[in-house]
Design an enzyme around this catalytic site. Sequence first.
Site, PDB file in Angstrom:
ATOM      1  N   LYS A 155       0.491  -1.381   0.380  1.00 50.48           N
ATOM      2  CA  LYS A 155      -0.208  -0.014  -0.150  1.00 50.48           C
ATOM      3  C   LYS A 155       0.288   1.114   0.131  1.00 50.48           C
ATOM      4  CE  LYS A 155      -1.886   2.709   3.186  1.00 50.48           C
ATOM      5  NZ  LYS A 155      -1.547   3.794   2.453  1.00 50.48           N
ATOM      6  N   GLY A 208       6.797   4.715   8.456  1.00 50.48           N
ATOM      7  CA  GLY A 208       5.797   6.153   8.518  1.00 50.48           C
ATOM      8  C   GLY A 208       6.134   6.703  10.008  1.00 50.48           C
ATOM      9  N   SER A 209       5.007   6.739  10.818  1.00 45.75           N
ATOM     10  CA  SER A 209       5.006   8.105  11.598  1.00 45.75           C
ATOM     11  C   SER A 209       5.101   7.028  12.928  1.00 45.75           C
ATOM     12  CB  SER A 209       3.811   8.255  11.946  1.00 45.75           C
ATOM     13  OG  SER A 209       2.934   8.114  12.201  1.00 45.75           O
ATOM     14  N   THR A 210       5.568   7.555  14.221  1.00 45.15           N
ATOM     15  CA  THR A 210       6.129   6.127  15.249  1.00 45.15           C
ATOM     16  C   THR A 210       4.091   6.208  15.966  1.00 45.15           C
ATOM     17  OG1 THR A 210       8.594   7.324  15.787  1.00 45.15           O
ATOM     18  CG2 THR A 210       7.321   6.541  17.526  1.00 45.15           C
ATOM     19  N   VAL A 212       1.708   5.660  14.783  1.00 45.43           N
ATOM     20  CA  VAL A 212       0.830   5.064  13.616  1.00 45.43           C
ATOM     21  C   VAL A 212       1.530   3.840  14.175  1.00 45.43           C
ATOM     22  CG1 VAL A 212       0.077   4.394  11.060  1.00 45.43           C
ATOM     23  CG2 VAL A 212      -0.336   6.495  11.776  1.00 45.43           C
ATOM     24  N   GLY A 213       2.388   3.719  14.015  1.00 43.42           N
ATOM     25  CA  GLY A 213       3.374   2.672  14.259  1.00 43.42           C
ATOM     26  C   GLY A 213       3.409   1.953  15.847  1.00 43.42           C
ATOM     27  N   GLU A 230       9.662   0.955  10.927  1.00 37.35           N
ATOM     28  CA  GLU A 230      10.545   1.571  10.510  1.00 37.35           C
ATOM     29  C   GLU A 230       9.842   3.336  11.270  1.00 37.35           C
ATOM     30  OE1 GLU A 230      13.678   1.071  10.086  1.00 37.35           O
ATOM     31  OE2 GLU A 230      13.947  -0.297   9.574  1.00 37.35           O
ATOM     32  N   CYS A 264      13.953  10.570   7.465  1.00 36.34           N
ATOM     33  CA  CYS A 264      13.700   9.920   8.798  1.00 36.34           C
ATOM     34  C   CYS A 264      14.816  10.064   9.362  1.00 36.34           C
ATOM     35  CB  CYS A 264      13.246   8.483   8.746  1.00 36.34           C
ATOM     36  SG  CYS A 264      13.348   7.812   8.082  1.00 36.34           S
ATOM     37  N   GLU A 356      10.176  15.616  15.948  1.00 39.30           N
ATOM     38  CA  GLU A 356      10.556  15.773  14.839  1.00 39.30           C
ATOM     39  C   GLU A 356       9.273  16.565  14.014  1.00 39.30           C
ATOM     40  OE1 GLU A 356       9.224  12.083  12.370  1.00 39.30           O
ATOM     41  OE2 GLU A 356      11.112  11.620  11.615  1.00 39.30           O
TER      42      GLU A 356
END
Length: 452
Positions: A155, A208-210, A212-213, A230, A264, A356
């Site tokens: 995706k 992606g973002s922390t 959502v991770g 990541e 990142c 960030e």
Amino acid sequence: MSDTHTVINPATAEPVTDVHLASAAEADAAIEAAHLAFRAWRDVAPGERAALLRRFAAVVDDHVEELAELEVRNAGHTWGNARWEAGNVRDCLNYYAGAPERMFGRQIPVAGGVDLTFYEPLGVVGIIVPWNFPMPIAGWGFAPALAAGNTVVLKPAELTPLTAIRLGELALEAGLPDHVLTVVPGKGSVVGERFVTHPLVRKVCFTGSTEVGKRIMAGCADQVKRVTLELGGKSANIVFADADIAAAAASAPSAVFDNAGQDCCARSRILVERSAYDEFVSLLEPVVTGMRVLDPADESSEMGPLISAGQQRTVQSYLDDVEIAFAGTAPHGDGFWVPPTVVATEDPSSRIWREEVFGPVVAVMPFDDEAHAVELANDTEYGLSGSIFTRDLGRGLRVARAVEAGNLSVNSHSSVRYWTPFGGYKQSGLGRELGPDAPLAFTEEKNVFIAH
Ligand code: NAD
């Protein structure tokens, strides 16, 4: 109901094309087709699977210019970066094309028989890609996953689906069987969610973002689903007074402003030993103000726009409450532009130092000695990358070992290499991508004992 996303050129804010966003039912159909394709793909002879991946690499190579042009328009990347990114997919495929014939198990001494280990593919792997490096991050996932015998559903980010869609077509053109690599453009909350919740997806690779991770990791826990993350970073560039200060100042801007800071690994905190601070900052200023920030349609552009109006607002919100030391230029008018910006701070609790930004903003801070530098560098929830500038190699190694991050460089800001491992400490991620062992992360190790 058909849902679409209008892709916008971030340099001009003009529409590029409309892309259909898959529904949950369409995502399920893609996952189920990938599951059926897995049975045959896992049994393709190692040499043949390797040959197919090499052919895929060759077809990507034939389309580097086309893929790069798509990324310049879709993501506002400079031509130099976009060509490198398309070439990186080719190189990654070629590198992991060496893996199928080398998935060695072990023979372990046991009494009364023979003990063997095998690396078995997992099944369907779901890869969720962000918008900042659409091509490389896709390739870092699919190349080793396919090499290890998995099928892949991928995706792309809503904002940047065009190169992924094209790579999916090129895979078929290269002769990969149907449904071995399927690109499913769609929303994270719809298609991404199905990768997490659908039981036939056996591993999720998320970049992606922390924020959502963490949700994805929690979601995967429900099925004990394998997951690689990541995530974000706030990496330090540590400059000691004994370093080649001119070289450190000349290279610091590209280490954070490349891809307009939407990286990142961006070295977005520069730590400079106090005795060299003024010299460093005075050498940094002309490099920053001299950067060619232009519409990347112009091949001489060194930095393009941010990806979206939303990202531009987010980055701007960091600049509203800080004192700017100096900044470069950026085009006026339409497009999502922020100039490369330098902020001086001595406050390690400030937002600009801790969070960030994911834009072309760097904070600079002086430090007193080696221990202080390491303490400041590690005072963050992140741990992705970092750089150390010093002429003392002992110190370079000592500090590289002391910084809690996955990817350090001494006297350089090396970017990610597909043949060395990449990943984060702490909240920058979980697991590693790339490097010689990446295909193993897409397998289960099976042990078989055979009695004499
Ligand atoms: P994001 O987390 O919003 O989105 C990333 C991807 O996840 C997109 O494809 C999105 O559609 C999908 N997604 C969103 N919500 C989801 C959900 N609930 N379930 C499943 N998938 C979902 O991040 P972004 O804004 O696209 O990217 C920027 C961030 O990514 C930055 O914070 C950056 O640091 C990080 N990043 C990290 C790395 C790395 O390698 N560590 C690389 C690139 C970007």
